[in-house]
Design a protein around this motif. Structure first.
Motif, PDB file in Angstrom:
ATOM      1  N   VAL A 109      38.167  33.698  38.993  1.00 35.71           N
ATOM      2  CA  VAL A 109      39.093  34.757  39.409  1.00 35.71           C
ATOM      3  C   VAL A 109      38.898  35.076  40.888  1.00 35.71           C
ATOM      4  N   ILE A 110      37.623  35.252  41.274  1.00 36.58           N
ATOM      5  CA  ILE A 110      37.306  35.592  42.665  1.00 36.58           C
ATOM      6  C   ILE A 110      37.794  34.503  43.615  1.00 36.58           C
ATOM      7  N   ALA A 111      37.651  33.237  43.201  1.00 41.65           N
ATOM      8  CA  ALA A 111      38.063  32.119  44.052  1.00 41.65           C
ATOM      9  C   ALA A 111      39.567  32.113  44.317  1.00 41.65           C
ATOM     10  N   ARG A 112      40.292  32.800  43.460  1.00 44.68           N
ATOM     11  CA  ARG A 112      41.751  32.858  43.629  1.00 44.68           C
ATOM     12  C   ARG A 112      42.204  34.200  44.189  1.00 44.68           C
ATOM     13  N   GLY A 113      41.276  34.896  44.815  1.00 45.12           N
ATOM     14  CA  GLY A 113      41.608  36.147  45.476  1.00 45.12           C
ATOM     15  C   GLY A 113      41.599  37.362  44.578  1.00 45.12           C
ATOM     16  N   GLY A 114      41.182  37.191  43.308  1.00 46.20           N
ATOM     17  CA  GLY A 114      41.162  38.307  42.378  1.00 46.20           C
ATOM     18  C   GLY A 114      40.027  39.281  42.674  1.00 46.20           C
ATOM     19  N   LYS A 115      40.213  40.539  42.264  1.00 42.24           N
ATOM     20  CA  LYS A 115      39.220  41.587  42.485  1.00 42.24           C
ATOM     21  C   LYS A 115      38.645  42.003  41.131  1.00 42.24           C
ATOM     22  N   CYS A 116      37.327  41.832  40.979  1.00 39.81           N
ATOM     23  CA  CYS A 116      36.688  42.055  39.684  1.00 39.81           C
ATOM     24  C   CYS A 116      35.780  43.284  39.689  1.00 39.81           C
ATOM     25  N   ILE A 117      35.754  43.961  38.537  1.00 39.22           N
ATOM     26  CA  ILE A 117      34.761  44.995  38.240  1.00 39.22           C
ATOM     27  C   ILE A 117      33.887  44.433  37.132  1.00 39.22           C
ATOM     28  N   LEU A 118      32.588  44.319  37.385  1.00 40.09           N
ATOM     29  CA  LEU A 118      31.672  43.684  36.439  1.00 40.09           C
ATOM     30  C   LEU A 118      30.814  44.729  35.736  1.00 40.09           C
ATOM     31  N   LEU A 119      30.826  44.702  34.407  1.00 40.60           N
ATOM     32  CA  LEU A 119      29.954  45.533  33.587  1.00 40.60           C
ATOM     33  C   LEU A 119      28.887  44.638  32.979  1.00 40.60           C
ATOM     34  N   SER A 120      27.635  44.843  33.382  1.00 40.95           N
ATOM     35  CA  SER A 120      26.535  44.034  32.868  1.00 40.95           C
ATOM     36  C   SER A 120      25.237  44.781  33.120  1.00 40.95           C
ATOM     37  N   THR A 121      24.133  44.226  32.647  1.00 44.48           N
ATOM     38  CA  THR A 121      22.828  44.809  32.909  1.00 44.48           C
ATOM     39  C   THR A 121      22.440  44.591  34.374  1.00 44.48           C
ATOM     40  N   SER A 122      21.411  45.287  34.816  1.00 48.70           N
ATOM     41  CA  SER A 122      20.928  45.084  36.188  1.00 48.70           C
ATOM     42  C   SER A 122      20.545  43.635  36.405  1.00 48.70           C
ATOM     43  N   GLU A 123      19.909  43.046  35.386  1.00 44.35           N
ATOM     44  CA  GLU A 123      19.530  41.630  35.491  1.00 44.35           C
ATOM     45  C   GLU A 123      20.774  40.748  35.557  1.00 44.35           C
ATOM     46  N   GLY A 124      21.787  41.110  34.755  1.00 46.86           N
ATOM     47  CA  GLY A 124      23.027  40.340  34.770  1.00 46.86           C
ATOM     48  C   GLY A 124      23.749  40.438  36.102  1.00 46.86           C
ATOM     49  N   LEU A 125      23.762  41.643  36.684  1.00 43.23           N
ATOM     50  CA  LEU A 125      24.409  41.813  37.988  1.00 43.23           C
ATOM     51  C   LEU A 125      23.704  40.982  39.047  1.00 43.23           C
ATOM     52  N   GLY A 163      33.751  46.125  42.339  1.00 48.06           N
ATOM     53  CA  GLY A 163      32.716  47.086  41.970  1.00 48.06           C
ATOM     54  C   GLY A 163      31.931  46.581  40.783  1.00 48.06           C
ATOM     55  N   SER A 164      30.833  47.264  40.457  1.00 45.22           N
ATOM     56  CA  SER A 164      30.018  46.886  39.307  1.00 45.22           C
ATOM     57  C   SER A 164      29.364  48.129  38.736  1.00 45.22           C
ATOM     58  N   PHE A 165      28.921  48.007  37.495  1.00 39.08           N
ATOM     59  CA  PHE A 165      28.231  49.112  36.833  1.00 39.08           C
ATOM     60  C   PHE A 165      27.091  48.532  36.021  1.00 39.08           C
ATOM     61  N   ALA A 166      25.880  49.038  36.266  1.00 38.78           N
ATOM     62  CA  ALA A 166      24.683  48.527  35.588  1.00 38.78           C
ATOM     63  C   ALA A 166      24.531  49.183  34.223  1.00 38.78           C
ATOM     64  N   MET A 167      24.545  48.383  33.188  1.00 39.30           N
ATOM     65  CA  MET A 167      24.408  48.853  31.810  1.00 39.30           C
ATOM     66  C   MET A 167      22.965  48.731  31.342  1.00 39.30           C
ATOM     67  N   PRO A 168      22.545  49.573  30.395  1.00 43.51           N
ATOM     68  CA  PRO A 168      21.203  49.420  29.829  1.00 43.51           C
ATOM     69  C   PRO A 168      21.123  48.173  28.963  1.00 43.51           C
ATOM     70  N   SER A 169      19.936  47.640  28.810  1.00 44.75           N
ATOM     71  CA  SER A 169      19.745  46.480  27.935  1.00 44.75           C
ATOM     72  C   SER A 169      19.941  46.913  26.479  1.00 44.75           C
ATOM     73  N   VAL A 170      20.594  46.053  25.705  1.00 52.10           N
ATOM     74  CA  VAL A 170      20.891  46.370  24.313  1.00 52.10           C
ATOM     75  C   VAL A 170      20.907  45.070  23.522  1.00 52.10           C
ATOM     76  N   GLU A 171      20.590  45.146  22.237  1.00 55.40           N
ATOM     77  CA  GLU A 171      20.717  43.996  21.358  1.00 55.40           C
ATOM     78  C   GLU A 171      22.121  43.406  21.539  1.00 55.40           C
ATOM     79  N   PRO A 172      22.229  42.126  21.937  1.00 63.83           N
ATOM     80  CA  PRO A 172      23.530  41.570  22.323  1.00 63.83           C
ATOM     81  C   PRO A 172      24.640  41.761  21.305  1.00 63.83           C
ATOM     82  N   MET A 173      24.359  41.572  20.024  1.00 65.19           N
ATOM     83  CA  MET A 173      25.405  41.710  19.015  1.00 65.19           C
ATOM     84  C   MET A 173      25.895  43.146  18.876  1.00 65.19           C
ATOM     85  N   LEU A 174      25.058  44.115  19.259  1.00 57.90           N
ATOM     86  CA  LEU A 174      25.425  45.529  19.150  1.00 57.90           C
ATOM     87  C   LEU A 174      25.981  46.088  20.454  1.00 57.90           C
ATOM     88  N   ALA A 175      26.126  45.223  21.462  1.00 60.73           N
ATOM     89  CA  ALA A 175      26.575  45.677  22.788  1.00 60.73           C
ATOM     90  C   ALA A 175      27.895  46.453  22.755  1.00 60.73           C
TER      91      ALA A 175
END
Length: 609
Positions: free
Chosen positions: A534-550, A561-573
């Motif tokens: 998406v970014i390569a085509r000029g798109g603007k993304c907001i990413l929701l992930s853990t600090s490690e993921g960001l 923009g981005s938002f750091a989420m707490p770590s959680v059991e992946p299936m219960l995310a």
């Protein structure tokens, strides 16, 4: 939910505690109780059933005292019995509690090893015994209360009185809301301003992690770190209405914040934390005998069911068919022997879902209903009822009902996995432990809502928004898009991230924000790869992930923009990631000036075709 009220005064408080509880009875009516300090002792009166039962007890055994606490309960840990009713404690201390104590089992084991006895099945009694133990060690009520708070894990609100301090009331909040009221020569606490409306309009809302000491003339408030702080006093507009907005501008904002609290009650309806097990209602579906499960619902409830499909197929290895109720009811579905079905509706009156359920039942299928309103038409027609315990939801756009549906479905899926032999006892115990963390993690996200408001400003000018996710995050992308459409009137679509190159990528340009839901799970690398496309085509993304993921995404300079989420059991995310997508939609709508609680053309319950 449960309701808490407390008063410290120079006058008798029992009747006014009951009055406060009457205004909170919508939050729970399985049992109720009050406690006051009198003649150097704590005295309690408790009863099972609605508040009238407690009033009957008080008529026979009146309770004096100028400082007291009260509680109306929606049974969570432990059945509705007098011994499980709040307040809990002894002649030295009493506690009322709303929420879940995650580590109550470990605390209880430690206290039992020290010789402490217990008389109930609740997690709340652990708080009372812990405070009492700390009091015997520290000999100071405030020090004992503060020390006990540091040992507690979870999302909760507390009210506490001590026999040795007849004109002092203690309270704390972490995840669950709590308000302080100021009167003339007396002070109050309540789960919301509604409970305090008969006594005062002067209300202070505690912030996350706050705790306070109330006396006749005021309150001293401390932050989670123990630093004395000041919190703003407001004039409440709560009235005789059943449910108020409290300090919030909209019901939707209030209901988003309530999720940590109500999800804890949804979970506690089914969890046995001490045993690390899940217990479904008697007479429900026996999943060990089910060969195929059909799930159906409408709107947001459909997306909850779609997430449950992932859970049931993964944890229970149970084939799941899912369809929108308005489609399912008109299909000639070939139900077979061994089939069962689950139907999801907040109101229990959704016309299409009710019709689809009745058709399935007429075909000989055992049907279960996942509901918030257990007196509804669907509840009466279903073979099994699974209540979600969300409490009244006033905002048209569903928030807390959605996450309570997810919490209930997660419990059902794990129980099904055990019944079918695909989850071990150790698996169940681990997942129960992970579920108990969810309310606290939801509260953590809610406490950072101002960061999400800033991200929402980038969505306000958009005409189109895309949401992307994989695995259990795909249905959440659909729900995120629906929320934005419902209340901001911005066209939005949710897609499975792997489908991006099968058409949606043609929509990408610098004017179409893309919200990427990417927990740090097995799908993370592929989802981030789609984001970079998406970014390569000029798109603007907001990413929701853990600090490690960001950090792994390595795209900070390229993101909208981005938002750091707490770590959680992946299936219960989805339970935790639902909060930021709701807040993004909410603040986008607020800044666009739309009618958040009653968006155009929509109704809370669709009871006609």
């Amino acid at each position: 939910m449960c309701g808490i009220v407390g008063i410290v005064s120079e006058h008798a408080v029992a009747s006014r505690l009951v009055e406060g509880l009457r205004r909170l009875e919508y939050r729970g009516y399985d049992s109720a109780g009050i406690a006051t300090v009198l003649d150097g002792k704590v005295h309690r009166r408790r009863a099972v059933g609605k508040l009238r039962a407690l009033e009957d007890v008080l008529e026979k055994e009146p309770l004096a005292g100028h400082t007291g606490i009260g509680h109306t309960r929606w049974a969570t840990h432990g059945r509705p019995t007098v011994s499980n009713a709040h307040p809990h404690g002894s002649e030295k201390v009493a506690v009322v509690h709303n929420g879940i104590i995650e580590n109550f089992s470990e605390l209880k084991e430690d206290l039992v090893a020290k010789g402490v006895s217990f008389e109930s099945e609740t997690d709340t009694e652990v708080v009372a015994r812990l405070i009492e133990w700390e009091l015997s060690r520290l000999e100071d009520p405030q020090a004992a209360f503060s020390s006990a708070l540091k040992a507690l894990e979870g999302a909760f609100a507390l009210g506490v009185i001590f026999a040795s301090q007849p004109q002092t009331l203690y309270c704390a909040r972490r995840g669950s809301p709590l308000a302080i009221g100021r009167g003339e020569g007396e002070m109050y606490i309540g789960s919301d301003a509604l409970a305090l409306a008969p006594f005062t309009r002067r209300v202070t809302y505690l912030e996350e992690g706050d705790w306070a000491v109330l006396g006749l003339s005021g309150a001293v408030i401390y932050s989670a770190g123990g630093t004395r702080v000041e919190r703003k006093e407001t004039l409440s507009d709560a009235s005789a209405a059943l449910v108020g907005k409290g300090r919030h501008r909209h019901f939707m904002a209030k209901e988003i914040e309530e999720q940590a609290e109500v999800v804890s009650h949804a979970l506690a309806t089914y969890l046995l934390p001490a045993e690390g097990k899940i217990e479904l209602p008697e007479g429900g579906i026996d999943f060990s005998k089910v060969s195929r499960l059909t799930i159906s619902a409408c709107g947001t409830a459909f997306y909850a069911g779609l997430i449950a499909k992932y859970w049931l197929e993964s944890w229970a290895r149970l084939p799941v068919e899912i369809d929108i109720a308005s489609e399912l009811r008109y299909r000639d579905v070939p139900y077979q022997k061994g089939d069962s079905a689950l139907f999801i509706s907040q109101s229990g009156e959704t016309a299409d879902t009710l019709a689809a359920m009745r058709h399935a039942k007429a075909s000989g299928v055992k049907v279960g209903a996942i509901l918030n309103v257990v007196e509804s038409s669907m509840a009466r027609d279903a073979d099994a009822i699974y209540p979600i315990k969300a409490g009244p939801e006033i905002g048209v756009a569903s928030t807390k009902a959605f996450t309570c549906q997810l919490a209930t479905l997660a419990c059902i899926a794990i129980a099904a996995g055990r019944q079918r032999g695909h989850l071990t006892e150790a698996d169940e115990k681990r997942l129960v432990h992970e579920l108990l963390k969810i309310p606290r993690l939801m509260a953590d996200v809610s406490s950072k809502e101002r960061d999400l408001e800033q991200l929402a400003l980038d969505l306000v000018p958009a005409s189109d928004v895309i949401y992307l996710g994989r695995g259990v995050s795909f249905p959440l992308a659909l729900e995120g898009a629906l929320k934005l459409k419902e209340i901001s009137y911005i066209h939005a679509e949710g897609y499975a991230a792997g489908e991006l190159k099968h058409g949606p990528i043609a929509l990408i340009d610098e004017h179409v924000p893309v919200v990427v839901i990417a927990p740090d799970d097995q799908h993370f690398e592929k989802t981030v790869s789609n984001m970079h496309e998406v970014i390569a085509r000029g798109g603007k993304c907001i990413l929701l992930s853990t600090s490690e993921g960001l950090e792994k995404a390595r795209a900070d300079d390229e993101l909208l923009g981005s938002f750091a989420m707490p770590s959680v059991e992946p299936m219960l995310a989805p339970l935790v990631y639902a909060v930021p997508i709701q807040l993004l939609a909410y603040y986008t709508a607020v800044h666009k000036g739309t009618d958040v609680d009653q968006p155009r053309n929509l109704a809370k319950s669709v009871t006609v075709e």
